[in-house]
Motif scaffolding. Structure first.
Motif, short mmCIF file in Angstrom:
data_model
loop_
_atom_site.label_atom_id
_atom_site.label_comp_id
_atom_site.label_asym_id
_atom_site.label_seq_id
_atom_site.Cartn_x
_atom_site.Cartn_y
_atom_site.Cartn_z
N ARG A 16 0.83 -1.20 0.00
CA ARG A 16 0.00 0.00 0.00
C ARG A 16 0.87 1.26 0.00
NH1 ARG A 16 -4.76 1.10 4.43
NH2 ARG A 16 -6.09 2.30 3.05
N VAL A 17 1.93 1.25 0.79
CA VAL A 17 2.86 2.38 0.84
C VAL A 17 3.55 2.53 -0.51
CG1 VAL A 17 4.94 3.30 1.94
CG2 VAL A 17 3.18 2.17 3.33
N ALA A 20 1.37 4.31 -2.96
CA ALA A 20 1.31 5.75 -2.68
C ALA A 20 2.57 6.44 -3.16
CB ALA A 20 1.08 5.98 -1.19
N LEU A 21 3.72 5.83 -2.90
CA LEU A 21 5.00 6.43 -3.32
C LEU A 21 5.17 6.40 -4.83
CD1 LEU A 21 7.41 5.06 -0.57
CD2 LEU A 21 6.59 7.41 -0.84
N SER A 22 4.56 5.43 -5.49
CA SER A 22 4.74 5.31 -6.94
C SER A 22 4.16 6.52 -7.68
CB SER A 22 4.12 4.01 -7.46
OG SER A 22 2.72 4.06 -7.37
N ASP A 23 3.21 7.21 -7.06
CA ASP A 23 2.68 8.44 -7.68
C ASP A 23 3.77 9.51 -7.80
OD1 ASP A 23 0.17 7.28 -7.80
OD2 ASP A 23 -0.56 8.26 -5.97
N TYR A 24 4.76 9.45 -6.93
CA TYR A 24 5.83 10.44 -6.92
C TYR A 24 7.12 9.95 -7.56
CZ TYR A 24 2.67 12.45 -3.49
OH TYR A 24 1.57 12.95 -2.86
N LEU A 62 5.13 12.31 1.71
CA LEU A 62 4.02 11.84 2.54
C LEU A 62 4.14 12.39 3.95
CD1 LEU A 62 3.92 8.03 1.57
CD2 LEU A 62 2.41 9.84 0.72
N GLU A 66 -0.58 10.91 6.58
CA GLU A 66 -0.80 10.07 5.40
C GLU A 66 -0.20 8.68 5.61
OE1 GLU A 66 -0.73 12.79 1.50
OE2 GLU A 66 0.96 13.17 2.86
N LEU A 70 -2.08 5.08 5.59
CA LEU A 70 -1.64 3.96 4.76
C LEU A 70 -1.37 2.71 5.58
CD1 LEU A 70 0.79 5.87 2.38
CD2 LEU A 70 -1.40 4.81 1.73
N TYR A 76 -7.65 -1.20 4.95
CA TYR A 76 -6.92 -1.82 3.84
C TYR A 76 -7.82 -2.43 2.77
CZ TYR A 76 -3.10 -4.12 1.40
OH TYR A 76 -2.21 -4.52 0.46
#
Length: 130
Positions: A16-17, A20-24, A62, A66, A70, A76
């Motif tokens: 999940r983290v 979220a990080l893949s957007d950046y 993040l 946030e 996550l 989840y």
């Protein structure tokens, strides 16, 4: 169950983290960041949250709130309940029951399907209806 998840110190929510990080950072780089932090946390006996907050690449994009969200295992399931409800509404409101009669050649089964609680549809019935 939540107690069991909490004993894993948040590491079970690594995917999940990563999303979220893949957007950046893109998927591959986000995967590397998460992997490095997971290994570091396990090695140093720290929680996933602790190592994520300490990593400037993570804290740069993040906020702690946030990260907390996550790592909240109670959320989840994400959109799963909504998707299931939408799917069941489509089945209930579509011609699936008529199709079911044709496919199974059984009035009895069609009557059974119409009386189903759409929250408890057996997977084999859904598979046959496709």
């Amino acid at each position: 169950m939540l107690k069991n998840l909490n004993t894993l110190n948040g590491f079970v929510l690594a995917e999940r983290v990563m999303f979220a990080l893949s957007d950046y950072y893109g998927k591959q780089h986000a995967h590397e960041i998460v992997y490095e932090n997971a290994m570091l946390g396990i090695e140093k006996q720290k929680t996933f949250k602790e190592v994520l907050i300490a990593d400037k690449r993570v804290s740069k994009v993040l906020k702690e709130k946030e990260i907390d969200a996550l790592l909240d295992a109670t959320t989840y399931v994400g959109y799963a309940p909504k998707l299931v409800d939408e799917f069941l509404a489509k089945i209930k409101n579509s011609a699936i029951l008529k199709l079911g009669k044709q496919m199974f050649y059984s009035e009895k089964l069609a009557n059974f399907i119409t009386k189903l609680n759409f929250n408890d549809i057996p997977q084999n019935v859904i598979q046959r209806a496709k």
